[in-house]
Design an enzyme around this catalytic site. Structure first.
Site, PDB file in Angstrom:
ATOM      1  N   GLY A 149       0.781  -1.237   0.000  1.00  0.00           N
ATOM      2  CA  GLY A 149       0.000   0.000   0.000  1.00  0.00           C
ATOM      3  C   GLY A 149       0.804   1.274   0.000  1.00  0.00           C
ATOM      4  O   GLY A 149       0.285   2.352   0.273  1.00  0.00           O
ATOM      5  N   THR A 150       2.106   1.192  -0.313  1.00  0.00           N
ATOM      6  CA  THR A 150       2.921   2.407  -0.256  1.00  0.00           C
ATOM      7  C   THR A 150       2.993   3.118  -1.612  1.00  0.00           C
ATOM      8  O   THR A 150       3.710   4.106  -1.745  1.00  0.00           O
ATOM      9  CB  THR A 150       4.342   2.093   0.232  1.00  0.00           C
ATOM     10  N   GLY A 151       2.299   2.587  -2.595  1.00  0.00           N
ATOM     11  CA  GLY A 151       2.208   3.313  -3.863  1.00  0.00           C
ATOM     12  C   GLY A 151       3.117   2.801  -4.961  1.00  0.00           C
ATOM     13  O   GLY A 151       3.430   3.543  -5.889  1.00  0.00           O
ATOM     14  N   LYS A 152       3.518   1.542  -4.894  1.00  0.00           N
ATOM     15  CA  LYS A 152       4.402   1.004  -5.935  1.00  0.00           C
ATOM     16  C   LYS A 152       3.655   0.886  -7.268  1.00  0.00           C
ATOM     17  O   LYS A 152       4.154   1.328  -8.307  1.00  0.00           O
ATOM     18  CB  LYS A 152       4.948  -0.372  -5.507  1.00  0.00           C
ATOM     19  N   HIS A 178      -8.049  -1.589  33.484  1.00  0.00           N
ATOM     20  CA  HIS A 178      -7.003  -2.097  32.579  1.00  0.00           C
ATOM     21  C   HIS A 178      -6.508  -0.959  31.668  1.00  0.00           C
ATOM     22  O   HIS A 178      -5.307  -0.698  31.581  1.00  0.00           O
ATOM     23  CB  HIS A 178      -7.591  -3.248  31.746  1.00  0.00           C
ATOM     24  N   GLU A 179      -7.460  -0.274  31.034  1.00  0.00           N
ATOM     25  CA  GLU A 179      -7.077   0.806  30.110  1.00  0.00           C
ATOM     26  C   GLU A 179      -6.446   1.977  30.873  1.00  0.00           C
ATOM     27  O   GLU A 179      -5.487   2.591  30.402  1.00  0.00           O
ATOM     28  CB  GLU A 179      -8.285   1.295  29.298  1.00  0.00           C
ATOM     29  N   ASP A 202      -1.828  -7.758  24.792  1.00  0.00           N
ATOM     30  CA  ASP A 202      -0.660  -7.073  25.367  1.00  0.00           C
ATOM     31  C   ASP A 202       0.485  -8.062  25.567  1.00  0.00           C
ATOM     32  O   ASP A 202       1.644  -7.777  25.247  1.00  0.00           O
ATOM     33  CB  ASP A 202      -1.003  -6.489  26.752  1.00  0.00           C
TER      34      ASP A 202
HETATM   35  P1  ATP Z   1       0.894  -3.705  -2.863  1.00  0.00           P
HETATM   36  O1  ATP Z   1       2.315  -3.976  -2.557  1.00  0.00           O
HETATM   37  O2  ATP Z   1      -0.018  -4.216  -1.805  1.00  0.00           O
HETATM   38  O3  ATP Z   1       0.478  -4.033  -4.250  1.00  0.00           O
HETATM   39  P2  ATP Z   1       1.316  -1.010  -3.629  1.00  0.00           P
HETATM   40  O4  ATP Z   1       2.540  -0.483  -2.999  1.00  0.00           O
HETATM   41  O5  ATP Z   1       1.395  -1.422  -5.044  1.00  0.00           O
HETATM   42  O6  ATP Z   1       0.698  -2.129  -2.715  1.00  0.00           O
HETATM   43  P3  ATP Z   1      -0.656   0.792  -4.526  1.00  0.00           P
HETATM   44  O7  ATP Z   1      -1.576  -0.223  -5.112  1.00  0.00           O
HETATM   45  O8  ATP Z   1       0.182   1.545  -5.462  1.00  0.00           O
HETATM   46  O9  ATP Z   1       0.217   0.103  -3.439  1.00  0.00           O
HETATM   47  O10 ATP Z   1      -1.447   1.819  -3.632  1.00  0.00           O
HETATM   48  C1  ATP Z   1      -2.783   1.631  -3.249  1.00  0.00           C
HETATM   49  C2  ATP Z   1      -3.497   2.951  -3.195  1.00  0.00           C
HETATM   50  O11 ATP Z   1      -2.969   3.745  -2.147  1.00  0.00           O
HETATM   51  C3  ATP Z   1      -3.337   3.772  -4.432  1.00  0.00           C
HETATM   52  O12 ATP Z   1      -4.302   3.477  -5.373  1.00  0.00           O
HETATM   53  C4  ATP Z   1      -3.473   5.191  -3.913  1.00  0.00           C
HETATM   54  O13 ATP Z   1      -4.837   5.541  -3.839  1.00  0.00           O
HETATM   55  C5  ATP Z   1      -2.948   5.109  -2.504  1.00  0.00           C
HETATM   56  N1  ATP Z   1      -1.558   5.589  -2.411  1.00  0.00           N
HETATM   57  C6  ATP Z   1      -0.498   4.870  -2.023  1.00  0.00           C
HETATM   58  N2  ATP Z   1       0.623   5.609  -2.027  1.00  0.00           N
HETATM   59  C7  ATP Z   1       0.268   6.837  -2.439  1.00  0.00           C
HETATM   60  C8  ATP Z   1       0.974   8.033  -2.681  1.00  0.00           C
HETATM   61  N3  ATP Z   1       2.294   8.150  -2.470  1.00  0.00           N
HETATM   62  N4  ATP Z   1       0.296   9.107  -3.127  1.00  0.00           N
HETATM   63  C9  ATP Z   1      -1.030   9.021  -3.345  1.00  0.00           C
HETATM   64  N5  ATP Z   1      -1.752   7.921  -3.142  1.00  0.00           N
HETATM   65  C10 ATP Z   1      -1.137   6.828  -2.697  1.00  0.00           C
END
Ligand code: ATP
Length: 645
Positions: free
Chosen positions: A239-242, A459-460, A534
């Site tokens: 999900g980091t935008g690759k 606890h909390e 925990d």
């Molecule tokens: P995976 O490894 O799970 O395939 P990934 O790194 O390919 O994940 P993406 O599919 O590129 O992740 O990102 C998912 C969504 O998150 C994108 O469609 C976008 O909406 C959002 N997103 C992630 N990084 C960014 C960024 N740097 N800027 C804007 N949006 C982002």
């Protein structure tokens, strides 16, 4: 729109599997025809009529064929009778005398025989049935091959289904199985994603931008003798935008862009993966300069030969070998660049990563606070939000969130605002969305007894008190005892974003995590199962301190972590003696922090009780409530500075 990967020049193969179905049908017909012995014809009759003919003395000969069929021959005189005129046999190959006048199936042989013998005795006839066994070689042959033909028919049917031929018109699709499944984006297909849509990731963007440049103006780089890289590997957590980055390359490069996932190579048939790789590179070379993007490359790029016991690996290895060959095989002047993405670079085959294949590795890490702000701004663009929404605040509230999480927060906030009938999305909607994503859905009507609620509150409050008191524990944002997801209560922290972690920081965090159980012990002198998550967290952390980071004095400065291997495998890389030492050390660390938590809480028992009472009353409390009870947090300033950097 994506190209559907059909080459218009490709002619449909003439082969149609319908002829297989035709053959099966014809075989059935022929088989039925022959099996009914219609060659030597004879009119059909039935046993009752036949017995009448016998009584009348019309029958000269009866043949019983294969114990089920009777062939009846009439006497010359009887054949002239009006009643038998129609029974006159006709054949191209046999004379009239050789052919039966009637034929019929009589059912049970014994009953038929008894009845016939009875009539012969009564009428005193000179008639003896003749028993014959007839072999039908053709029928036998057809029966023999029928299962194979049926099997082939079924196989072709399945193959057509699998290769998408069901709706794709007549036949031929079976031959597409080895073709690459890549989607092609080129000047005809509009890709709207550009580098503007990718927030943050400055370094990564620069590197991929250069790749676009290599393809657009190769001379600029080759005139000085440099070679254009063949591949770039995007590595980073999910999900980091690759994928987004790769899409932006497609949008910016204006060169044909083939996109597919590692699993698209995989099929149940041997050799298909390798053939798809070949086809992909062939297509890319035809359209060069071009880019190939393979998402989730670990599906095929996993290190070879690690799983020698499972035979299924062979196909994946063949595919990988073909990929390695293709990446080596094309010269630099073909202008095809391979980009790939993975979140498991550690398990990739070393051969894939060597220079000359994926020359460049581009790390796409989780965004820091500044990058998160930029990502928020990208995803806030399409939302109707309140005036002056503070994106700095939002980015600070979401440490550890990936770009995908942030996109999710924005979407979830818009849904929450819509659900509450608001005209614009406001700050509270975003905070609720963050809570929902971290903790799951609120379950206000979960049935919980007052004593359980009290235990959860203490606890909390225990977690909150300790994290307030310790310098390195993460500062608290809010505490709730409203059940959410699978937990009955939760404390929200704002962890410091550290690049390196010191042992005292880890220990403070462990102490805060044990604060919940310690509070139960201090107040009720009882403990419960409520501390499971925990304990899990603390145990993992202590184990990591001892076996991974070398932070334990007794075990020493060594690590049992092997970056080239994802797990230990069957054997532990240490002796039984060391295992015991590790176990003791882990339990000592945890016990020490537990006692430390108990001590802090006992010293602050009145404040802990006050906090728990407020929590029971309000159900949700924030930092301000804690400040009222405990006074200002002494370490606050330092953490702020760290966050604001
Ligand atoms: P995976 O490894 O799970 O395939 P990934 O790194 O390919 O994940 P993406 O599919 O590129 O992740 O990102 C998912 C969504 O998150 C994108 O469609 C976008 O909406 C959002 N997103 C992630 N990084 C960014 C960024 N740097 N800027 C804007 N949006 C982002």
């Amino acid at each position: 729109m994506a190209n559907d990967n059909k080459n218009p020049k490709e002619k449909k193969p003439k082969f149609s599997p319908y002829w297989i179905y035709g053959i099966i049908l014809s075989l059935f017909l022929v088989f039925t025809l022959f099996n009914n012995n219609t060659m030597d014809s004879g009119n059909s009759t039935n046993p009752t009529q036949f017995f009448k003919f016998v009584r009348d003395g019309d029958v000269s000969r009866v043949e019983i064929v294969n114990r089920r069929l009777a062939k009846v021959y009439l006497t010359k005189e009887a054949a002239q009778k009006e009643i038998h005129k129609k029974s006159k046999p006709t054949s191209f190959s046999l004379s009239a005398a050789q052919m039966p006048n009637y034929r019929f199936e009589f059912g049970e042989l014994e009953i038929f025989q008894n009845k016939l013998n009875e009539i012969i005795d009564q009428e005193n006839l000179d008639l003896e049935p003749v028993y014959i066994t007839e072999e039908n070689h053709l029928a036998d042959f057809l029966i023999g091959i029928l299962p194979f033909v049926l099997l082939i028919g079924v196989w072709i049917f399945i193959m057509r289904r699998m290769s998408g031929g069901a709706g794709g018109g007549a036949g031929g699709q079976i031959f597409n199985i080895g073709k690459s499944k890549a989607k092609l984006f080129d000047q005809n297909t509009e890709v709207k994603t550009t580098f503007k849509d990718v927030a943050g990731l400055e370094g990564a963007k620069e590197e991929v931008q250069e790749i676009v440049d290599f393809l657009k103006f190769p001379e600029k780089y080759t005139t000085l003798g440099g070679k254009i890289p063949k591949g770039a590997l995007l590595v980073g957590p999910p999900g980091t935008g690759k994928t987004l980055l790769a899409k932006a390359v497609a949008g910016e490069a204006k060169v044909p862009f083939f996109s597919l996932s590692g699993s698209d190579f995989v099929e149940m048939f041997v050799g298909v993966g390798a053939s798809r790789v070949r086809d992909l590179f062939k297509q890319a070379k035809e359209k060069s300069p071009s880019i190939i993007f393979i998402d989730e490359i670990d599906a095929i790029g996993r290190a070879r030969g690690k799983n020698a016991m499972s035979g299924s690996n062979d196909e994946r290895e063949n595919t990988l070998n073909q990929l390695l060959t293709e990446m080596d095989g094309f010269g630099t002047n073909t202008n095809v660049i391979v980009m790939a993405a993975t979140n498991r670079a550690d398990i990739l085959d070393k051969a894939l990563m060597r220079a000359g294949r994926f020359d460049r590795q581009i790390f796409v890490d989780l965004p820091d606070v500044r990058e998160r702000k930029e990502i928020f701004e990208v995803h806030l663009r399409p939302l109707k939000k309140e005036q002056g929404l503070d994106t700095d605040f939002l980015s600070k509230q979401t440490p550890g969130f990936s770009g995908a999480d942030i996109a999710n927060v924005c979407n979830e906030a818009a849904l929450i605002a819509a659900r509450n009938g608001k005209k614009a999305v406001d700050k509270q909607d975003f905070l609720d969305a963050v809570d929902r994503i971290i903790g799951g859905l609120e379950k206000k009507n979960k049935i919980i007894t007052p004593s359980e609620k009290q235990a959860v509150a203490y606890h909390e409050a225990g977690h909150a008190t300790i994290s307030w008191m310790l310098e390195h524990a993460a500062p608290l944002v809010k505490v709730t005892i409203v059940p959410r997801g699978r937990s009955l209560g939760a404390a929200w922290y704002l962890p410091e974003e550290r690049l390196i972690v010191r042992p005292e920081q880890m220990l403070d965090e462990m102490c805060a995590a044990l604060g919940g159980r310690a509070a139960e012990k201090v107040i009720f002198n009882k403990i419960s199962t409520g501390a499971l998550s925990d304990l899990e967290k603390v145990t993992k952390q202590a184990r990591a301190m001892v076996t991974i980071y070398g932070l334990s004095d007794k075990v020493g400065n060594l690590t049992y972590y092997d970056s080239s291997q994802s797990e230990y495998g069957f054997t532990k890389p240490y002796s039984e003696k060391t295992a015991e030492l590790i176990d003791n050390e882990i339990s000592d660390i945890i016990e020490e922090q537990y006692q430390r938590a108990i001590k802090i809480l006992e010293e602050n028992k009145d404040k802990l009780t006050e906090l728990a009472e407020v929590l029971l009353e309000k159900e949700v409390i924030f930092k301000d409530n804690l400040e009222k009870i405990f006074g200002k947090r002494p370490f606050e300033k330092e953490e702020r500075e760290t966050l604001d950097k």
